[in-house]
Design an enzyme around this catalytic site. Sequence first.
Site, PDB file in Angstrom:
ATOM      1  N   PHE A 125      -2.685  12.477   2.830  1.00 19.23           N
ATOM      2  CA  PHE A 125      -2.167  11.605   2.024  1.00 19.23           C
ATOM      3  C   PHE A 125      -3.059  11.403   0.793  1.00 19.23           C
ATOM      4  CE2 PHE A 125       0.843   8.069   2.644  1.00 19.23           C
ATOM      5  CZ  PHE A 125       1.488   8.426   3.713  1.00 19.23           C
ATOM      6  N   GLN A 251      -0.469  -2.801  -7.210  1.00 20.69           N
ATOM      7  CA  GLN A 251      -0.072  -1.351  -6.868  1.00 20.69           C
ATOM      8  C   GLN A 251       1.514  -0.995  -7.145  1.00 20.69           C
ATOM      9  OE1 GLN A 251      -0.120   1.166  -3.214  1.00 20.69           O
ATOM     10  NE2 GLN A 251      -2.015   1.900  -4.604  1.00 20.69           N
ATOM     11  N   HIS A 253       4.227   1.948  -6.522  1.00 16.57           N
ATOM     12  CA  HIS A 253       3.865   3.019  -5.750  1.00 16.57           C
ATOM     13  C   HIS A 253       5.114   4.273  -6.598  1.00 16.57           C
ATOM     14  CE1 HIS A 253       5.103   6.076  -2.653  1.00 16.57           C
ATOM     15  NE2 HIS A 253       4.423   5.328  -1.818  1.00 16.57           N
ATOM     16  N   LEU A 263      11.289   2.340  -0.739  1.00 15.81           N
ATOM     17  CA  LEU A 263      10.389   3.205  -0.732  1.00 15.81           C
ATOM     18  C   LEU A 263      10.742   4.623  -0.298  1.00 15.81           C
ATOM     19  CD1 LEU A 263       7.245   3.334  -1.670  1.00 15.81           C
ATOM     20  CD2 LEU A 263       6.921   3.065   0.847  1.00 15.81           C
ATOM     21  N   GLU A 266       4.924   8.417   0.629  1.00 13.81           N
ATOM     22  CA  GLU A 266       3.963   9.498   0.182  1.00 13.81           C
ATOM     23  C   GLU A 266       3.901  10.409   1.398  1.00 13.81           C
ATOM     24  OE1 GLU A 266       0.537   7.532  -1.401  1.00 13.81           O
ATOM     25  OE2 GLU A 266      -0.663   9.286  -0.691  1.00 13.81           O
ATOM     26  N   ARG A 297      -2.307   6.570  -6.469  1.00 14.38           N
ATOM     27  CA  ARG A 297      -1.106   6.257  -6.736  1.00 14.38           C
ATOM     28  C   ARG A 297      -1.011   5.743  -8.083  1.00 14.38           C
ATOM     29  NH1 ARG A 297       0.538   3.098  -1.061  1.00 14.38           N
ATOM     30  NH2 ARG A 297       1.091   5.138   0.106  1.00 14.38           N
ATOM     31  N   HIS A 363       4.680  -2.262  -5.315  1.00 17.59           N
ATOM     32  CA  HIS A 363       4.245  -2.217  -3.722  1.00 17.59           C
ATOM     33  C   HIS A 363       3.284  -2.955  -2.925  1.00 17.59           C
ATOM     34  CE1 HIS A 363       4.544   0.631  -0.223  1.00 17.59           C
ATOM     35  NE2 HIS A 363       3.472   0.888  -0.304  1.00 17.59           N
ATOM     36  N   ARG A 405      -5.256   0.632  -3.850  1.00 19.85           N
ATOM     37  CA  ARG A 405      -5.469   0.943  -2.600  1.00 19.85           C
ATOM     38  C   ARG A 405      -4.927   2.623  -2.286  1.00 19.85           C
ATOM     39  NH1 ARG A 405      -1.652   1.425   1.695  1.00 19.85           N
ATOM     40  NH2 ARG A 405       0.167   0.106   0.795  1.00 19.85           N
TER      41      ARG A 405
HETATM   42  C1  LIG Z   1       8.152   0.099   2.592  1.00 20.60           C
HETATM   43  C2  LIG Z   1       6.683   0.082   2.749  1.00 20.60           C
HETATM   44  C3  LIG Z   1       5.948   1.110   3.293  1.00 20.60           C
HETATM   45  C4  LIG Z   1       4.972   0.901   3.514  1.00 20.60           C
HETATM   46  N1  LIG Z   1       4.065   2.051   4.172  1.00 20.60           N
HETATM   47  C5  LIG Z   1       2.816   1.814   4.406  1.00 20.60           C
HETATM   48  C6  LIG Z   1       2.057   2.786   5.044  1.00 20.60           C
HETATM   49  O1  LIG Z   1       2.743   4.321   5.400  1.00 20.60           O
HETATM   50  N2  LIG Z   1       0.886   2.953   5.312  1.00 20.60           N
HETATM   51  C7  LIG Z   1      -0.035   1.805   4.984  1.00 20.60           C
HETATM   52  O2  LIG Z   1      -1.115   1.713   5.384  1.00 20.60           O
HETATM   53  N3  LIG Z   1       0.711   0.720   4.426  1.00 20.60           N
HETATM   54  C8  LIG Z   1       2.110   1.048   4.242  1.00 20.60           C
HETATM   55  N4  LIG Z   1       2.648  -0.261   3.579  1.00 20.60           N
HETATM   56  C9  LIG Z   1       1.748  -1.357   3.334  1.00 20.60           C
HETATM   57  C10 LIG Z   1       1.789  -2.123   4.690  1.00 20.60           C
HETATM   58  O3  LIG Z   1       2.943  -1.981   5.498  1.00 20.60           O
HETATM   59  C11 LIG Z   1       1.520  -3.852   4.306  1.00 20.60           C
HETATM   60  O4  LIG Z   1       0.562  -3.789   3.551  1.00 20.60           O
HETATM   61  C12 LIG Z   1       1.338  -4.203   5.692  1.00 20.60           C
HETATM   62  O5  LIG Z   1       2.289  -4.124   6.757  1.00 20.60           O
HETATM   63  C13 LIG Z   1       1.113  -5.655   5.642  1.00 20.60           C
HETATM   64  O6  LIG Z   1       0.936  -6.343   6.992  1.00 20.60           O
HETATM   65  P1  LIG Z   1       0.698  -7.801   7.126  1.00 20.60           P
HETATM   66  O7  LIG Z   1       0.361  -7.925   8.649  1.00 20.60           O
HETATM   67  O8  LIG Z   1      -0.525  -8.369   6.260  1.00 20.60           O
HETATM   68  O9  LIG Z   1       2.076  -8.704   7.052  1.00 20.60           O
HETATM   69  P2  LIG Z   1       3.337  -8.414   7.115  1.00 20.60           P
HETATM   70  O10 LIG Z   1       3.792  -7.373   8.061  1.00 20.60           O
HETATM   71  O11 LIG Z   1       4.306  -8.352   5.876  1.00 20.60           O
HETATM   72  O12 LIG Z   1       4.029  -9.705   7.741  1.00 20.60           O
HETATM   73  C14 LIG Z   1       4.040 -11.033   7.427  1.00 20.60           C
HETATM   74  C15 LIG Z   1       4.036 -11.949   8.414  1.00 20.60           C
HETATM   75  O13 LIG Z   1       4.163 -13.170   7.842  1.00 20.60           O
HETATM   76  C16 LIG Z   1       5.080 -13.992   8.163  1.00 20.60           C
HETATM   77  N5  LIG Z   1       5.148 -15.047   7.159  1.00 20.60           N
HETATM   78  C17 LIG Z   1       5.045 -15.082   5.593  1.00 20.60           C
HETATM   79  N6  LIG Z   1       5.236 -16.092   5.188  1.00 20.60           N
HETATM   80  C18 LIG Z   1       5.021 -17.134   6.228  1.00 20.60           C
HETATM   81  C19 LIG Z   1       5.537 -18.435   6.166  1.00 20.60           C
HETATM   82  N7  LIG Z   1       5.529 -19.217   5.186  1.00 20.60           N
HETATM   83  N8  LIG Z   1       5.563 -19.169   7.471  1.00 20.60           N
HETATM   84  C20 LIG Z   1       5.671 -18.307   8.621  1.00 20.60           C
HETATM   85  N9  LIG Z   1       5.196 -17.028   8.609  1.00 20.60           N
HETATM   86  C21 LIG Z   1       5.151 -16.596   7.463  1.00 20.60           C
HETATM   87  C22 LIG Z   1       6.278 -13.365   8.391  1.00 20.60           C
HETATM   88  O14 LIG Z   1       7.353 -13.790   9.133  1.00 20.60           O
HETATM   89  C23 LIG Z   1       5.732 -11.918   8.955  1.00 20.60           C
HETATM   90  O15 LIG Z   1       5.709 -12.028  10.409  1.00 20.60           O
HETATM   91  C24 LIG Z   1       4.165  -0.069   3.256  1.00 20.60           C
HETATM   92  C25 LIG Z   1       4.661  -1.226   2.910  1.00 20.60           C
HETATM   93  C26 LIG Z   1       5.995  -1.191   2.384  1.00 20.60           C
HETATM   94  C27 LIG Z   1       6.632  -2.416   1.807  1.00 20.60           C
END
Ligand SMILES: Cc1cc2nc3c(=O)[nH]c(=O)nc-3n(C[C@H](O)[C@H](O)[C@H](O)COP(=O)(O)OP(=O)(O)OC[C@H]3O[C@@H](n4cnc5c(N)ncnc54)[C@H](O)[C@@H]3O)c2cc1C
Length: 593
Positions: A125, A251, A253, A263, A266, A297, A363, A405
């Site tokens: 990666f 960031q 992507h 997306l 990568e 990135r 991203h 990142r």
């Molecule tokens: C398409 C894509 C591909 C990615 N691929 C990778 C990868 O391969 N490797 C990597 O390391 N990272 C990757 N990332 C980044 C990574 O996935 C995210 O940064 C990470 O999953 C965020 O996780 P989190 O637990 O912080 O929040 P999230 O998984 O975004 O979850 C947010 C949670 O908060 C809740 N929420 C939000 N606001 C409220 C509210 N007001 N009230 C109640 N609940 C709320 C939602 O319901 C949800 O459950 C990718 C991101 C994207 C968009």
Amino acid sequence: MSSALRAEVGQIDVDAIVVGAGGAGLWAALELAREGIPTAVLTKLYPTRSHTGAAQGGVCAALGNVEEDHWEWHMFDTIKGGDYLADQDAAEVLAREAIPAVIELERMGLPFNRTPDGKIDQRRFGGHTRNYGEGPVRRSCYAADRTGHMILQTLYQQCIKAGVKFYDEYHVVDLVFDGGEADKGGRCSGVVGYKIADGTLHVFRAKAVLLATGGYGRAWRVTSNAHSLTGDGMALAWRHGVPLQDMEFYQFHPTGIVGTGILLSEAARGEGGYLINDAGQRFMESYAPKLMELAPRDMISRAIYQEIRAGRGIGGKDYIHLDVRHLGRKVIEEKLPDITELARIYQGVEPISEPVPVQPTAHYAMGGVPTNLETEVLADARGNVVPGLFAAGEVACVSVHGANRLGTNSLVDLLVFGKRAGIRMAQICKSTPQPGSVQGAERAVRDELLALSTRPSGVRPAEIRRELAALMMDNVGVYRDEALLGAAVKGIAKLKGEYANVRVEDTGSVFNTDLLEARELGYLLDTAEATAVSAYARTESRGAHSREDFPERNDAKFLAHTLVWQGSDGAPATKLDYKLVTITKFEPKARVY
Ligand SMILES: Cc1cc2nc3c(=O)[nH]c(=O)nc-3n(C[C@H](O)[C@H](O)[C@H](O)COP(=O)(O)OP(=O)(O)OC[C@H]3O[C@@H](n4cnc5c(N)ncnc54)[C@H](O)[C@@H]3O)c2cc1C
């Protein structure tokens, strides 16, 4: 009273609240359950719909299963990748604890791809290197291109097994503070949740509240982020006097599907995919001769813009090609099935036989709610904590990612700091009494929600949202300068003015998504403002923050994290402060790949 809100107010007492059920929230909830702490997880989405489930490429840990690797190399890559803005003590925690976290996930049953001798397989990666930058290393553990999906399902199953109490489709619309706001020494004592199914408000009281609400990519027009990523946790904390940290580092992507921003991971380049310009050239050889397509990135997104500006976009247009044809059908179908499908569905392109048109897409937030290593939210640059409030995952800035990142480092961040959050919150819950009554705490937000749905006339939220997304894309994108950012700050202030008169058309109480989207627009405006104001003030280029009027990194002045506070009474933010970067092992150097 309008019917958008129902009169009843429930009050629920627990020890710990987790807002958000992505990877960070779920792991925290699991730790709390293991410690026997009564916990409520509130999530506006059904848990397995969280954006973590969209992560494709992988989660990195220096397991050394395929070739030699060490956590110190991972730590170094994270710091260099972040253009030396990451706090090095935090990057060390990330790189060290990634290893047991991934192994623990495997023991929970996560179906990782395997090496022929049965170990967790690892792939390359961007920015992850062997021996402090010598060349690419295989560090990313993966389950095809569905790694995040598998993490989410695995953690959710474990939470259900451990008896975690979920409040699904409860939209948290406010935080409750006791004894003043965060900047006045107050303590977070609960949250207000809006039950989407019936429009009732519920006040939750707790000793410890975790924000795990993810990012705010929806502030930009072209983005990889799901519709739900509207910066709720960041904005709610900001409104209660918590500063936001390093918001200028957002960031882009390099490989989003043209037009939609969806997306293409990568992982495609990790498996050996090429980036090609109109002349058919692998143009990264002029920008990062050693790592080529596996450079970080920020560099690749800038290189793509440079190619497009020089007229070398495909057909002179604003995109370039991602080419995986040479990998062959077997690798493409076995290791990149989902992204191949995305290209087919959303672009009508067959990656096995055709190059895929791509362009940079908004991203990931490197910035967010500032925390210490135990995920306790910080009130200021001196390290004072906001009692009762915690943050982990993309909503937080601890800061491990610094100014940029590395791919796969977000999933690790969720695992490592989600777990740490649960552990720390359990300690706090065991040693702290319940805060005072939170009765009536819903009044302020109730008035705000009612105003949205009872104004006789007003602007429609969708119009403001469209304008905001265009403004952020054009002015707070990959390249910035004083004029662009100045116009962004003014434009956002204007949109905030209009937002004060916004009106939703649905006045019902059942699944009133209109109302909640209007509320979310308010969060986007806040996070956009914090981003533009911080970017305007940082007159240097570092990582993802690239100022054409200040093209050099300026360590003498800016080897520091930005903190920005909300202005009083809706006035634009003007209070900024800077916090020195923690340097333990690696002195800042020029960043060459
Ligand atoms: C398409 C894509 C591909 C990615 N691929 C990778 C990868 O391969 N490797 C990597 O390391 N990272 C990757 N990332 C980044 C990574 O996935 C995210 O940064 C990470 O999953 C965020 O996780 P989190 O637990 O912080 O929040 P999230 O998984 O975004 O979850 C947010 C949670 O908060 C809740 N929420 C939000 N606001 C409220 C509210 N007001 N009230 C109640 N609940 C709320 C939602 O319901 C949800 O459950 C990718 C991101 C994207 C968009």
